[in-house]
Motif scaffolding. Structure first.
Motif, PDB file in Angstrom:
ATOM      1  N   ASP A 127       0.818  -1.220   0.000  1.00 58.31           N
ATOM      2  CA  ASP A 127       0.000   0.000   0.000  1.00 58.31           C
ATOM      3  C   ASP A 127       0.851   1.269   0.000  1.00 58.31           C
ATOM      4  N   GLN A 129       3.858   1.729  -1.611  1.00 54.99           N
ATOM      5  CA  GLN A 129       4.726   1.950  -2.765  1.00 54.99           C
ATOM      6  C   GLN A 129       4.472   3.340  -3.287  1.00 54.99           C
ATOM      7  N   GLY A 130       5.522   4.014  -3.657  1.00 53.42           N
ATOM      8  CA  GLY A 130       5.305   5.332  -4.243  1.00 53.42           C
ATOM      9  C   GLY A 130       6.325   6.330  -3.733  1.00 53.42           C
ATOM     10  N   ALA A 131       5.975   7.593  -3.844  1.00 50.59           N
ATOM     11  CA  ALA A 131       6.877   8.650  -3.413  1.00 50.59           C
ATOM     12  C   ALA A 131       6.130   9.591  -2.477  1.00 50.59           C
ATOM     13  N   THR A 133       4.259   9.304   0.159  1.00 53.02           N
ATOM     14  CA  THR A 133       2.840   9.036   0.393  1.00 53.02           C
ATOM     15  C   THR A 133       2.460   9.238   1.857  1.00 53.02           C
ATOM     16  N   LEU A 134       3.451   9.288   2.750  1.00 49.66           N
ATOM     17  CA  LEU A 134       3.139   9.419   4.181  1.00 49.66           C
ATOM     18  C   LEU A 134       2.891  10.875   4.538  1.00 49.66           C
ATOM     19  N   SER A 170       9.777  -0.274  -4.182  1.00 45.28           N
ATOM     20  CA  SER A 170      10.601   0.812  -3.659  1.00 45.28           C
ATOM     21  C   SER A 170       9.730   1.794  -2.909  1.00 45.28           C
TER      22      SER A 170
ATOM     23  N   VAL B 105       1.515  13.689  -5.363  1.00 44.06           N
ATOM     24  CA  VAL B 105       1.781  12.504  -4.554  1.00 44.06           C
ATOM     25  C   VAL B 105       1.454  11.288  -5.409  1.00 44.06           C
ATOM     26  N   ALA B 106       2.433  10.412  -5.584  1.00 40.88           N
ATOM     27  CA  ALA B 106       2.217   9.244  -6.432  1.00 40.88           C
ATOM     28  C   ALA B 106       2.264   7.987  -5.592  1.00 40.88           C
ATOM     29  N   GLY B 108       2.168   3.817  -5.819  1.00 35.77           N
ATOM     30  CA  GLY B 108       2.318   2.742  -6.787  1.00 35.77           C
ATOM     31  C   GLY B 108       3.735   2.675  -7.321  1.00 35.77           C
ATOM     32  N   ILE B 110       6.458   3.756  -9.035  1.00 37.29           N
ATOM     33  CA  ILE B 110       6.932   4.996  -9.656  1.00 37.29           C
ATOM     34  C   ILE B 110       7.815   4.751 -10.889  1.00 37.29           C
TER      35      ILE B 110
END
Ligand SMILES: [Fe+2]
Lengths: 395, 142
Positions: A127, A129-131, A133-134, A170, B105-106, B108, B110
């Motif tokens: 949930d 994964q990403g950049a 997001t927190l 990542s 904000v992404a 998933g 990336i």
């Protein structure tokens, strides 16, 4: 064309981690612990470190600082997996931990980041994964690196394998960054020669890639440059005399500096290939980087001649009177020579065929490397056939 | 300022672009290779656009688009202010910097999104042309 430096349109330098260094510091960092306001630590480490009595040493330091040990999770393996992180988080939750202490190399620190995320926020790793997001800080994470290479103690990145999707997750989030990094070169005095060599080359690769890639900035450049100087000057010495604490200090500092540098500007084609070699053929991360580094530098030379000339200077070469290209080529030759030296001194492998990679797998490795996120940050657009050619030359 | 008056206006403009791109024989197939469902969540005004690069639509276009809430499970969710979305399609937003600054904000994988960036380059020239055709000259960026 202007001769002035070209500055990026935008950059950021943000360092949420407090970095403390001291010979023997891991025996007592109570002053730093007290400012974190924690009372129940959950230790994340690797079984093998027990033989060096390192987790015990940190445990005592925590206890004498008045921090209780909520639990110890020592199941970390070289390429950490989702299930392992979820088990660790469950154990930390049951133990009522209010902070995580990572002791070990890159995998331990990355696993601890993932455990901290799940302990603080719940849910599944996928949930997140990403950049970025927190939206709020996690529990404090303390990182005590026992190798000099990963730089993970200073980064916001965690890479975790997901066997279900056969890919790597990542996680990139500033809140994943440790609150405190305790650099104690004494912890690295007993590192075996080959690990010293491989982790040192990982740090050098972080510095070189951070210095040339598309997101580099004046701040990351300064740290990458100093990291290159230190690794070039001290890595062979650390392999020859691992007990020299001054030399170990230089590498420990270089590794963290390179970590801060690539935390801002990321890595490139060399790491892209190393990640694929690690994922598919279990090549040790630092060894894969060492083998691919001179080839990746050659590949990028044409788009960053000035910067590669500067790199040659940071590596200690006298480049006066030389063209940027020639100076850059000398820097690359220096890296090849360093690899050869580390091969002679420590048995660092110099060919992919030496570490059990079969030639017919290289096309698959190249294809996987192309899906790696680091490729995006490489200064030269990466073509799959060029990656395959580099892998073949390294074989 | 905000470029879009309301959700409908947002769909008219950004949708104008997406509808063109999904019929574009140069860009469409390249995007479809990503095989992802991407959802754009907008604020100010609120709205969402989902593009399905996974399921071939079978109507001669290269992917499907959905405007407003829908139940497709997204692989990637990109949240941003609608103004950031508008500027993005002019090629005026550096995605990496925007992610760093939390302007976008992404959630998933990336790397898969970053890989699409070269393929969408040509759309930056298309968007202003489409806005002109739609009579939306007011919100053109210099
Ligand atoms: Fe690395």
């Amino acid at each position: 064309m202007s001769t002035a430096m070209a500055f990026p349109d935008f950059f950021q330098f943000h360092l949420p981690v407090r970095i403390v260094f001291g010979k023997g510091l891991s025996k007592d960092f109570s002053a730093e612990l007290s400012s974190l306001g924690v009372s129940r630590a959950f230790l994340v480490t690797e079984k093998f470190l027990h033989t060096l009595k390192i987790p015990d040493r940190i445990r005592q330091a925590l206890e004498s600082a008045g921090v209780g040990i909520a639990g110890v999770f020592d199941e970390v393996v070289p390429n950490s997996e989702v299930g392992l992180c979820e088990r660790g988080a469950e154990a930390a939750r049951k133990a009522g931990a209010d902070c995580i202490v990572a002791i070990g190399g890159g995998s331990s620190i990355d696993t601890a980041k993932a455990i901290n995320l799940l302990l603080s926020e719940g849910g599944k790793l996928l949930d997140y994964q990403g950049a970025q997001t927190l939206t709020r800080p996690l529990k404090p994470l303390v990182a005590v690196p026992t190798t000099s290479g990963t730089g993970s103690e200073a980064t916001m990145v965690a890479v975790i394998n997901d066997p279900d999707s056969q890919s790597k997750i990542s996680l990139v989030d500033r809140y994943l960054t440790p609150a405190l990094a305790v650099l104690d070169p004494e912890l690295t005095l007993t590192l075996p020669r080959r690990i010293t060599a491989a982790t040192g080359m990982d740090a050098l690769t972080h510095a070189v890639e951070a210095y040339v890639d598309i997101e580099s900035s004046p701040f990351s450049d300064a740290l990458a440059a100093q990291a290159m100087r230190l690794v070039a000057r001290y890595l062979s010495k650390a392999v020859i005399d691992g007990g020299d604490v001054e030399v170990r200090s230089a590498l420990q500092i270089a590794s963290t500096m390179a970590g801060v540098a690539f935390n801002h500007s990321m890595v490139g084609v060399i790491h892209g290939m190393a990640h694929a070699l690690g994922g598919m053929c279990h090549v040790v991360h630092g060894e894969a980087n060492a083998m691919m580094l001179p080839l990746g530098m050659e590949y990028n030379l044409e788009v960053r001649e000035r910067k590669f000339a500067e790199i040659a200077r940071f590596l200690g070469l006298d480049i006066r009177g030389k063209s940027d290209r020639d100076a850059g080529l000398e820097g690359i030759a220096f890296v090849r020579q360093l690899n050869q030296e580390l091969h002679d001194l420590a048995g660092l492998p110099t060919r992919l065929s030496d570490v059990g990679v079969s030639r017919d797998r290289l096309p698959e490795v190249a294809a996987l490397a192309m899906t790696d996120g680091s490729m995006f940050y490489n200064p030269r657009d990466v073509a799959e056939e060029d990656v395959l050619a580099m892998l073949e030359r390294a074989h | 300022m905000t470029f879009f008056q309301d959700e409908k206006h947002l769909y008219k403009c950004l949708g104008g672009l997406f509808e063109k791109v999904r019929r574009d024989a140069m860009i469409g197939p390249k995007l479809a290779t990503a095989a992802l469902v991407i959802r754009f969540l907008y604020e100010e005004p609120e709205g969402q656009i989902t593009i399905d690069l996974k399921t071939p639509p079978g109507d001669g276009t290269f992917f499907s688009t959905f405007y407003g809430k829908n139940d497709l499970e997204a692989d990637v969710v990109m949240s941003m202010k609608a103004d950031v979305g508008h500027r993005f399609w002019f090629g005026k937003v550096n995605l990496v910097a925007a992610l760093t600054r939390r302007q976008i904000v992404a959630k998933g994988p990336i790397p898969k999104i970053l890989k699409l960036l070269p393929a969408i380059q040509p759309t930056y020239a298309m968007y202003p042309e489409i806005l002109k055709e739609l009579g939306e000259d007011k919100i053109l960026l210099a």
